[in-house]
Design an enzyme around this catalytic site. Structure first.
Site, PDB file in Angstrom:
ATOM      1  N   HIS A 105       0.817  -1.222   0.000  1.00 52.13           N
ATOM      2  CA  HIS A 105       0.000   0.000   0.000  1.00 52.13           C
ATOM      3  C   HIS A 105       0.847   1.268   0.000  1.00 52.13           C
ATOM      4  O   HIS A 105       0.427   2.297  -0.514  1.00 52.13           O
ATOM      5  CB  HIS A 105      -1.017  -0.045   1.135  1.00 52.13           C
ATOM      6  CG  HIS A 105      -2.116  -1.020   0.828  1.00 52.13           C
ATOM      7  ND1 HIS A 105      -2.119  -2.303   1.321  1.00 52.13           N
ATOM      8  CD2 HIS A 105      -3.184  -0.925  -0.001  1.00 52.13           C
ATOM      9  CE1 HIS A 105      -3.164  -2.941   0.833  1.00 52.13           C
ATOM     10  NE2 HIS A 105      -3.830  -2.142   0.028  1.00 52.13           N
ATOM     11  N   GLU A 123     -11.019 -11.272  -4.223  1.00 44.68           N
ATOM     12  CA  GLU A 123      -9.609 -11.151  -3.822  1.00 44.68           C
ATOM     13  C   GLU A 123      -9.087 -12.420  -3.179  1.00 44.68           C
ATOM     14  O   GLU A 123      -7.901 -12.535  -2.899  1.00 44.68           O
ATOM     15  CB  GLU A 123      -9.446 -10.052  -2.772  1.00 44.68           C
ATOM     16  CG  GLU A 123     -10.006  -8.718  -3.159  1.00 44.68           C
ATOM     17  CD  GLU A 123      -9.745  -7.675  -2.091  1.00 44.68           C
ATOM     18  OE1 GLU A 123      -8.742  -6.983  -2.227  1.00 44.68           O
ATOM     19  OE2 GLU A 123     -10.542  -7.545  -1.155  1.00 44.68           O
ATOM     20  N   ASP A 165      -4.508  -8.648  -4.028  1.00 45.24           N
ATOM     21  CA  ASP A 165      -4.641  -9.683  -3.012  1.00 45.24           C
ATOM     22  C   ASP A 165      -4.846 -11.058  -3.628  1.00 45.24           C
ATOM     23  O   ASP A 165      -4.344 -12.053  -3.105  1.00 45.24           O
ATOM     24  CB  ASP A 165      -5.813  -9.353  -2.072  1.00 45.24           C
ATOM     25  CG  ASP A 165      -5.378  -8.351  -1.011  1.00 45.24           C
ATOM     26  OD1 ASP A 165      -4.318  -8.577  -0.407  1.00 45.24           O
ATOM     27  OD2 ASP A 165      -6.079  -7.345  -0.820  1.00 45.24           O
ATOM     28  N   CYS A 199      -9.819  -4.110 -10.456  1.00 45.85           N
ATOM     29  CA  CYS A 199      -9.264  -2.881  -9.873  1.00 45.85           C
ATOM     30  C   CYS A 199      -7.903  -3.094  -9.229  1.00 45.85           C
ATOM     31  O   CYS A 199      -7.378  -2.198  -8.586  1.00 45.85           O
ATOM     32  CB  CYS A 199     -10.238  -2.265  -8.871  1.00 45.85           C
ATOM     33  SG  CYS A 199     -10.568  -3.323  -7.461  1.00 45.85           S
TER      34      CYS A 199
HETATM   35  C1  PEP Z   1      -6.637  -5.560  -4.522  1.00 45.60           C
HETATM   36  O1  PEP Z   1      -6.403  -6.319  -3.572  1.00 45.60           O
HETATM   37  O2  PEP Z   1      -6.435  -5.857  -5.710  1.00 45.60           O
HETATM   38  C2  PEP Z   1      -7.159  -4.213  -4.271  1.00 45.60           C
HETATM   39  C3  PEP Z   1      -7.479  -3.406  -5.248  1.00 45.60           C
HETATM   40  O3  PEP Z   1      -7.265  -3.829  -2.970  1.00 45.60           O
HETATM   41  P1  PEP Z   1      -6.046  -3.250  -2.117  1.00 45.60           P
HETATM   42  O4  PEP Z   1      -4.871  -3.051  -3.021  1.00 45.60           O
HETATM   43  O5  PEP Z   1      -6.491  -1.962  -1.512  1.00 45.60           O
HETATM   44  O6  PEP Z   1      -5.824  -4.338  -1.114  1.00 45.60           O
HETATM   45 MG    MG Z   2      -7.164  -5.881  -1.620  1.00 50.51          MG
END
Ligand code: PEP
Ligand code: MG
Length: 585
Positions: free
Chosen positions: A191, A433, A457, A504
């Site tokens: 992140h 995910e 994920d 996403c």
């Molecule tokens: C993902 O896991 O692909 C996602 C978009 O969520 P994050 O990156 O915030 O865990």
């Molecule tokens: Mg995620």
């Protein structure tokens, strides 16, 4: 000049002096400083020793009052050492003779002294060794606090070099002074990396030895395209990078033209290109980059970028502002995805053994119902200001989804009872995910309006590879055939169940995956805003038939390497500038 190889996570190039943040465990690397900096290091040492003396005086007084004179005597030894001219002089000399930082000289002299004590024949002296370690820690803490405080009060442009930064630390960096980020640890979809991209700060993570090898006054080149960190570049390299920066700027101008054009394939199929958003300050930028809407609004940043947890009103105001800014475009609001590497102030201390497999995301919300209900109220109230969709993260079984929907339903009823306006028909979806949910996608279609594939994920859980661990970054790949097969199955399940499917995860914004994702049937992608123009350029250069051919071909490969090589070739054919060896996107 020295080059460190890391993982490129946020494009762009920064050339600036470094500010190195020390690791909390007080591992003190040997860092050289220019001779002109020696007086500054002397002053820092004296200041830290002065502050330590004040601490100890206060401590001595307190202990004397509470426990008596005898016990307080121990601090007289500490004070005596910090007033010992010979010892302090030795540290000063070490700084000057070796041209090293105050931290290093202090640690070196005191640790040598402590070792002497440890090996002493006399037990009284041996016992003193731990006091010396204690003093060293105390003075170091003051020196390190100095350098940590520095980043909030920087008066010059700098590259931040740290062992690690949390997403909230990264979110609070001042973009006007922080021009680049380098960390020892991290992966492409950690992140911290995602926030660096959102802030458009060039970043290299997983540069394992960065904090050991970079000193605070070094000039550093952060190459966020190739994942390189160059320490004290020579003049030719600087020239080369100046040319490269010009190329990047020229490419940015080309891409800005593309942003205003529609995302339509050569055979006329419209693709919905959406943005992943962490902060409302990004929204103007996403509109300029030609996004059709917000495909992932990461609400946890409401919690991560504040000193205290936001109440319902604060959450509502921020969300309503985002919805109003996009002016009728759809905002997909993901409910709180806290935990793992995203901690709130209140929960940062609750360490878990396996945080990515623990109480994160929807699990955390279901165990903190009052916080979750307040959050859902804020989202629903904001839905009165424009079209939104609500998306639940990390759903791993059907019961969890049903329980979540029931809570949402309760909150809706409360709002109705109170005559508070909201969109009663808001669409409800889940992120895919977790492999269990991907495998059972056919069952989930009956209970939701849409799926969004969260590959960040999904890759980590399918391949058992921590997304933020640089030591296994080579194993983390969306091109792994198992991941591709899961994605294909989810898209197929969505089609059969008439459920809208989009993606996403960061994969959506990586140029080499654009063709296979369209070929597998996706017509909606959501990505980090800077990635949108290059993906749009690819979409405009291909037909769906081209993409289906690519998807069919990769389905036949059994290794990630084959997939990656083939996709690179195919992408280079449609967009040579993406693969000129440096991925200028
Ligand atoms: C993902 O896991 O692909 C996602 C978009 O969520 P994050 O990156 O915030 O865990
Ligand atoms: Mg995620």
């Amino acid at each position: 000049m020295e080059i460190i190889k890391g993982i490129a996570v946020s494009p762009g190039v920064a050339i600036c002096p470094a500010v190195v943040l020390d690791a909390e465990d007080y591992h003190v690397p040997r860092r050289l400083v220019p001779h002109s900096d020696v007086p500054h290091q002397h002053a820092r040492l004296d200041e830290a020793i002065g502050r330590s003396r004040i601490d100890i005086e206060q401590l001595r007084e307190q202990v004397e009052n509470d426990l008596g004179h005898e016990t307080a005597l121990i601090f007289s030894f500490h004070l005596g050492l910090l007033k010992d001219d010979a010892l302090i002089g030795q540290i000063h000399d070490h700084i000057a003779e070796e041209a090293v930082t105050a931290e290093y000289a202090l640690a070196k002299v005191l640790r040598d002294f402590a070792k002497l004590m440890t090996n002493h024949q006399n037990a009284v002296f041996r016992e003193r060794a731990s006091d010396i370690w204690d003093i060293e820690k105390r003075v170091l803490r003051h020196l390190i606090e100095d350098s940590v405080a520095d980043i909030d009060d920087l008066h010059h442009e700098a590259v931040i070099v740290a062992h690690d930064l949390t997403p909230s630390q990264t979110a609070s960096l001042d973009k006007s002074t922080i021009k680049g980020i380098v960390t020892d640890v991290g992966g492409r979809t950690s992140h911290t990396a995602i926030v660096a991209r959102a802030l458009r700060i060039p970043a290299v993570v997983g540069a394992e030895s960065a904090t050991k090898n970079i000193s605070s006054s070094d000039t550093v080149v952060v190459d966020g395209h190739r994942g390189l960190v160059i320490i004290n570049p020579d003049p030719e390299q600087l020239e080369e990078y100046k040319d490269y920066v010009q190329q990047i700027q020229a490419r940015a101008v080309d891409l800005a033209d593309i942003a205003t054009q529609p995302a339509i394939t050569k055979d006329g199929i419209k693709i919905s290109l959406n943005a992943n958003v962490e902060f409302n300050s990004e929204i103007q930028d996403i509109l300029e980059n030609g996004a059709d809407g917000i495909g992932l609004y990461r609400t946890e940043y409401l919690f991560l970028s504040n000193e205290s947890e936001p109440d319902e009103e604060e959450q509502f105001n921020t969300l309503a502002d985002a919805i109003k800014q996009v002016d009728g475009k759809i905002v997909t609001i993901r409910t709180l995805d806290l935990g793992a590497d995203k901690f709130t102030q209140r929960h940062a201390e609750l360490k878990e053994r396996n945080p990515f497999l623990g109480c994160r995301s929807i699990r955390f919300c279901l165990q903190n119902l009052s916080l979750f209900k307040t959050h859902l109220r804020a989202i629903l109230r904001a839905s009165a200001f424009g079209p939104i969709r609500i998306m639940f993260p990390l759903i791993s079984n059907m019961l969890e989804l049903r329980q979540t929907r029931m809570i949402l339903h309760d909150v809706m009823e409360d709002l109705e009872d109170q005559n508070i306006p909201f969109d009663r028909n808001v669409q409800i979806g889940i992120m895919i995910e977790v492999p269990s949910t991907a495998i059972m996608a056919r069952t989930f279609v009956t209970e939701v309006d849409f799926f969004s594939i969260g590959t960040n994920d999904l890759v980590q859980y399918t391949l058992a590879v921590d997304r933020a661990n640089e030591h296994v970054a080579n194993l983390y790949s969306p091109a792994n055939p198992a991941v591709l097969r899961l994605i294909k199955d989810v898209i197929r399940a969505g089609k059969r169940g008439a459920v809208d499917v989009s993606i996403c995860g960061e994969m959506a914004g990586e140029p080499q995956y654009a063709m296979p994702l369209l070929g597998l049937g996706l017509r909606s992608l959501s990505m980090s805003p800077p990635a949108i123009p290059a993906i749009k350029q690819i979409i405009r250069a291909v037909t769906i038939a081209d993409c289906e051919r690519v998807a069919r071909r990769i389905a036949a490969y059994d290794s990630e390497r084959q997939v990656v090589n083939y996709l690179r070739e195919e992408t280079r054919k449609v967009l040579p500038e993406v693969y000129d060896g440096r991925t200028v996107v």
